[in-house]
Write an enzyme that holds these catalytic residues in place. Structure first.
Site, PDB file in Angstrom:
ATOM      1  N   ASP A 105      44.021  41.647  29.070  1.00 27.18           N
ATOM      2  CA  ASP A 105      42.984  40.768  28.506  1.00 27.18           C
ATOM      3  C   ASP A 105      42.278  39.932  29.574  1.00 27.18           C
ATOM      4  O   ASP A 105      42.098  38.717  29.415  1.00 27.18           O
ATOM      5  CB  ASP A 105      43.585  39.816  27.471  1.00 27.18           C
TER       6      ASP A 105
ATOM      7  N   GLU B  38      38.923  43.375  18.043  1.00 25.46           N
ATOM      8  CA  GLU B  38      39.319  42.163  18.763  1.00 25.46           C
ATOM      9  C   GLU B  38      38.557  42.096  20.083  1.00 25.46           C
ATOM     10  O   GLU B  38      37.684  42.908  20.364  1.00 25.46           O
ATOM     11  CB  GLU B  38      40.833  42.185  19.037  1.00 25.46           C
TER      12      GLU B  38
END
Length: 320
Positions: free
Chosen positions: A31, A201
């Site tokens: 991420d 997401e």
């Protein structure tokens, strides 16, 4: 002649070694948010481990995208009393002379659990960061969006929005100038849903040539279908119509490529995509590493599909 051949082979081998710039640093990290502060490239990733071990963030800085310095534990749960696990997906922005670090914590599953999206603050990019509010900034589900995967987006007029959401829903909200909460939109809403088709997401947004590019991750983060798609609009509120995938796995290189960010080189029309992927042969869901590739546009402004590589990118120093 034999010595010349050996020398050429040695130089070729050395070149091959030095060309392997992906992953950009050692360790399991995911991420990643890439950004430029003070003539340094920075990457702020999630520490990729079982949820109960995700209680801190490391950061990495580089003058050229090739040589990276690790800054250990720029934020950890000891500085955020309400966060105790699953600290994810940092997003960092400079505001009013300070650096604000948005993060998700605790992986809450309903409105009764403690956690959500928090914000920490520091005087320099490498921290140390301290909890800014003493509580989550967002601790509830709005429009079905799990409060995770936050991205602080600065619009052309300087206004900062928080774009976030898991569980297949994405919201946008206008931050107050001091980041203590949110201003309402003109229609009275605080959280507006801007979910495009396929969204799962990992939202990210940037502006190029007056157009807004909204990017997100699709598929399952543990699976081979994880990827990045995007849309283009004239406003940060959309409407967003999915254009297509631009980053996905290559079974010859790595699997599970996704949850990215984009670095724009200051004063240049040069872009890099920073993302995580899983090395070939790795079956542990948390075995993720951070990589970088160049990202290009065609003549009409559409993003060209990104080829994932082991070579990564060449040095691109930021001159002072």
């Amino acid at each position: 002649m034999f010595r010349k051949i050996l020398l050429c082979l040695a130089l070729t081998a050395a070149g091959s070694i030095f060309a392997q710039n992906n992953p950009i640093f050692k360790g399991w990290y995911a991420d990643p948010e890439g950004i430029v502060f003070d003539n340094q490239y920075w990457v702020f990733p999630t520490y990729s481990a079982p949820y109960n071990k995700q209680v801190f963030f490391d950061a990495f800085s580089s003058p050229d995208l090739v040589h990276w310095t690790k800054h250990e534990k720029v934020l950890d749960s000891s500085a955020v009393k309400w966060a105790h696990r699953a600290m994810w997906a940092p997003s960092i922005i400079k505001q009013n002379g300070k650096y604000f670090f948005f993060f998700g914590a605790n992986d809450i599953q309903n409105n009764e659990q403690e956690g959500g999206i928090g914000v920490a603050v520091a005087n320099k990019p490498g921290g140390p960061y301290k909890d800014y509010l003493g509580k989550p900034l967002i601790d509830k589900f709005y429009n079905g969006a799990q409060p995770i995967d936050q991205f602080a987006f600065r619009d052309a007029d300087g206004k900062v929005y928080l774009i976030y959401g898991g569980w297949g829903h994405c919201n946008i909200a206008k931050l107050k100038d001091d980041f203590t909460g949110f201003d309402k939109f003109d229609d009275g809403d605080t959280f507006k849903e801007i979910t495009p088709k396929g969204y799962v997401e990992g939202p990210f947004m940037f502006i190029r040539n007056g157009k807004y590019y909204f990017m997100w991750s699709e598929g399952g983060w543990t699976g081979p279908d994880y990827c990045v798609a995007y849309a283009i609009a004239d406003s940060p509120l959309g409407p967003w119509k999915r254009i297509g995938k631009i980053l996905q796995q290559d079974p010859k290189i790595a699997t599970g490529a996704g949850h990215h960010s984009v670095i724009k080189v200051p004063n240049k029309d040069e872009y890099y995509i920073v993302y995580h992927r899983r090395p070939l042969g790795e079956t542990d869901a948390n075995s993720r590493e951070t990589c970088i590739e160049r990202m290009y546009f065609d003549k009409d402004g559409f993003i060209k599909p990104v080829t994932i590589t082991n070579e990564g990118v060449k040095a691109n120093p930021l001159k002072k």
